[in-house]
Design an enzyme around this catalytic site. Structure first.
Site, PDB file in Angstrom:
ATOM      1  N   SER A 119      32.062  28.586  -0.720  1.00 54.93           N
ATOM      2  CA  SER A 119      32.488  28.138   0.605  1.00 54.93           C
ATOM      3  C   SER A 119      33.473  29.105   1.231  1.00 54.93           C
ATOM      4  O   SER A 119      33.819  28.962   2.397  1.00 54.93           O
ATOM      5  CB  SER A 119      33.091  26.735   0.541  1.00 54.93           C
ATOM      6  OG  SER A 119      34.036  26.653  -0.478  1.00 54.93           O
ATOM      7  N   HIS A 140      24.776  28.502   1.637  1.00 51.76           N
ATOM      8  CA  HIS A 140      25.898  27.572   1.772  1.00 51.76           C
ATOM      9  C   HIS A 140      25.368  26.231   2.246  1.00 51.76           C
ATOM     10  O   HIS A 140      24.957  26.091   3.400  1.00 51.76           O
ATOM     11  CB  HIS A 140      26.926  28.168   2.750  1.00 51.76           C
ATOM     12  CG  HIS A 140      28.182  27.396   2.848  1.00 51.76           C
ATOM     13  ND1 HIS A 140      28.990  27.425   3.962  1.00 51.76           N
ATOM     14  CD2 HIS A 140      28.793  26.566   1.971  1.00 51.76           C
ATOM     15  CE1 HIS A 140      30.040  26.639   3.754  1.00 51.76           C
ATOM     16  NE2 HIS A 140      29.938  26.113   2.564  1.00 51.76           N
ATOM     17  N   GLU A 152      23.609  27.509   5.617  1.00 51.64           N
ATOM     18  CA  GLU A 152      24.154  28.737   6.201  1.00 51.64           C
ATOM     19  C   GLU A 152      23.810  29.861   5.211  1.00 51.64           C
ATOM     20  O   GLU A 152      24.264  29.837   4.067  1.00 51.64           O
ATOM     21  CB  GLU A 152      25.681  28.566   6.332  1.00 51.64           C
ATOM     22  CG  GLU A 152      26.367  29.531   7.238  1.00 51.64           C
ATOM     23  CD  GLU A 152      27.874  29.213   7.361  1.00 51.64           C
ATOM     24  OE1 GLU A 152      28.452  28.560   6.466  1.00 51.64           O
ATOM     25  OE2 GLU A 152      28.478  29.646   8.361  1.00 51.64           O
ATOM     26  N   ASN A 190      32.753  26.973   8.098  1.00 50.30           N
ATOM     27  CA  ASN A 190      34.089  26.689   7.560  1.00 50.30           C
ATOM     28  C   ASN A 190      35.197  27.339   8.388  1.00 50.30           C
ATOM     29  O   ASN A 190      36.312  26.825   8.445  1.00 50.30           O
ATOM     30  CB  ASN A 190      34.177  27.114   6.097  1.00 50.30           C
ATOM     31  CG  ASN A 190      33.524  26.084   5.184  1.00 50.30           C
ATOM     32  OD1 ASN A 190      33.257  24.964   5.604  1.00 50.30           O
ATOM     33  ND2 ASN A 190      33.260  26.457   3.942  1.00 50.30           N
TER      34      ASN A 190
END
Ligand code: 3HC
Length: 282
Positions: A119, A140, A152, A190
């Site tokens: 992450s 991701h 992702e 993120n």
């Protein structure tokens, strides 16, 4: 590139969700962790999620049983020698990921794709840990994996076009949507999402509003499906802090400073759902 046999390393919440997503889409999956207890917990997580999907009539019991039957648990990394794609979802520590990639380099043929569900860590640095860095890529996934549509895909500077195309095509076969981002601190989701959660924590830290009200305001006023503090608890506040620290150090910009309250929550071991207590109790 033929992608049929999948390996997932790490049977935590994310690894279990990723194994389930592949198995539900017909892939045979080897799921590995370092203790039988961790594997059992991972398989139980998958069982609960499949039951939920059956209860909501999103899946038949027959399909759920078939999906569960396509997952084989193992403690032995050597079993991954015939995998086409391996997704790693272990602890967010570079040294741990590096050691796993070194082992996989030895065990797997050069054609095997290594994807990391990191992450926050640099994909380019993770890729550099492999003797064949062009085969390393980020996949991701988002929590809860069964519900979230996006994967992702993160290209390290070393990732080859062929590996990128194979992974994007595989995501489509999972019934999810791939969006490609270049390797950068926090990638896209993120980088946008975690500072928002950090800011919600600062609102509590500065006594602007209670946790309940901060979450209610974001649900009622910004149409978020769950409030940012409940989401931080779902993700794990330790992960939220990890990502903030990567953004803060990477961009060297004070706007990414982790909230002092976030640090205190982590110091106290109030990490969210996984410890039974975060901003809310579980
Ligand atoms: N397995 C199967 N089904 C699940 C599930 C799971 N693990 N979790 C939730 N569901 C299903 C429920 O059964 C329910 O189905 P229904 O729509 O048919 O009734 C549906 O999801 C909604 O669940 P609930 O009714 O219990 O609750 P909500 O309506 O609040 O939805 C949620 C829950 C899907 C988690 C929703 O609140 C949501 O989308 N929240 C945002 C999640 C998010 O932002 N995730 C990304 C986190 S960031 C991340 O993971 C990246 C990392 O690197 C930090």
């Amino acid at each position: 590139m033929k992608i049929e046999k999948i390996g997932v390393i790490g049977a935590g919440v994310m690894g279990a969700g990723i194994a389930q997503a592949f198995a539900t889409s017909g892939y045979r999956v080897l799921l590995r962790d370092i203790s039988q207890g961790a594997l059992d917990r991972g398989l139980a997580t998958i069982g609960t999620s499949l039951s939920r999907l059956v209860a909501k009539e999103k899946m038949t019991q027959v399909d759920a049983d078939a999906a569960a039957g396509r997952i084989t648990a193992t403690l032995t990394l050597e079993d991954f020698h015939d995998r086409d794609l391996i997704v790693e979802a272990v602890v967010e520590k570079f040294e741990v990921k590096k050691a796993i990639i070194g082992d996989l380099d030895r065990i797997c043929p050069a054609r095997t794709i290594f994807a990391s569900n990191t992450s926050s860590l640099s994909l380019t640095r993770i890729a550099a840990a492999s003797n064949h860095p062009g085969r390393v890529i980020g996949m991701h996934f988002f929590n809860p994996v069964a519900m979230m549509q996006l994967v992702e895909v993160i290209r390290a500077i070393q990732t080859t076009d062929a590996v990128n195309a194979a992974v994007v095509a595989t995501v489509a076969k999972l019934g999810k949507e791939a969006k490609v981002a270049r390797d950068s601190y926090g990638f896209v989701v993120n980088r946008v999402l975690i500072p928002m959660i950090n800011e919600a924590i600062n609102c509590v830290y500065e006594n602007v509003a209670t946790p309940e009200d901060v979450d209610a305001m974001m649900k009622l006023g910004a149409a978020h499906p769950m409030g940012p503090l409940a989401l931080g608890d779902l993700i794990g506040l330790d992960i939220v802090l990890d990502v903030m620290e990567v953004l803060h150090a990477g961009f060297a910009d004070p706007k990414y400073r982790p909230s002092p309250l976030l640090k205190q929550m982590c110091d106290a071991g109030y990490l969210g759902r996984k410890t039974g207590r975060g901003f809310f109790s579980y």
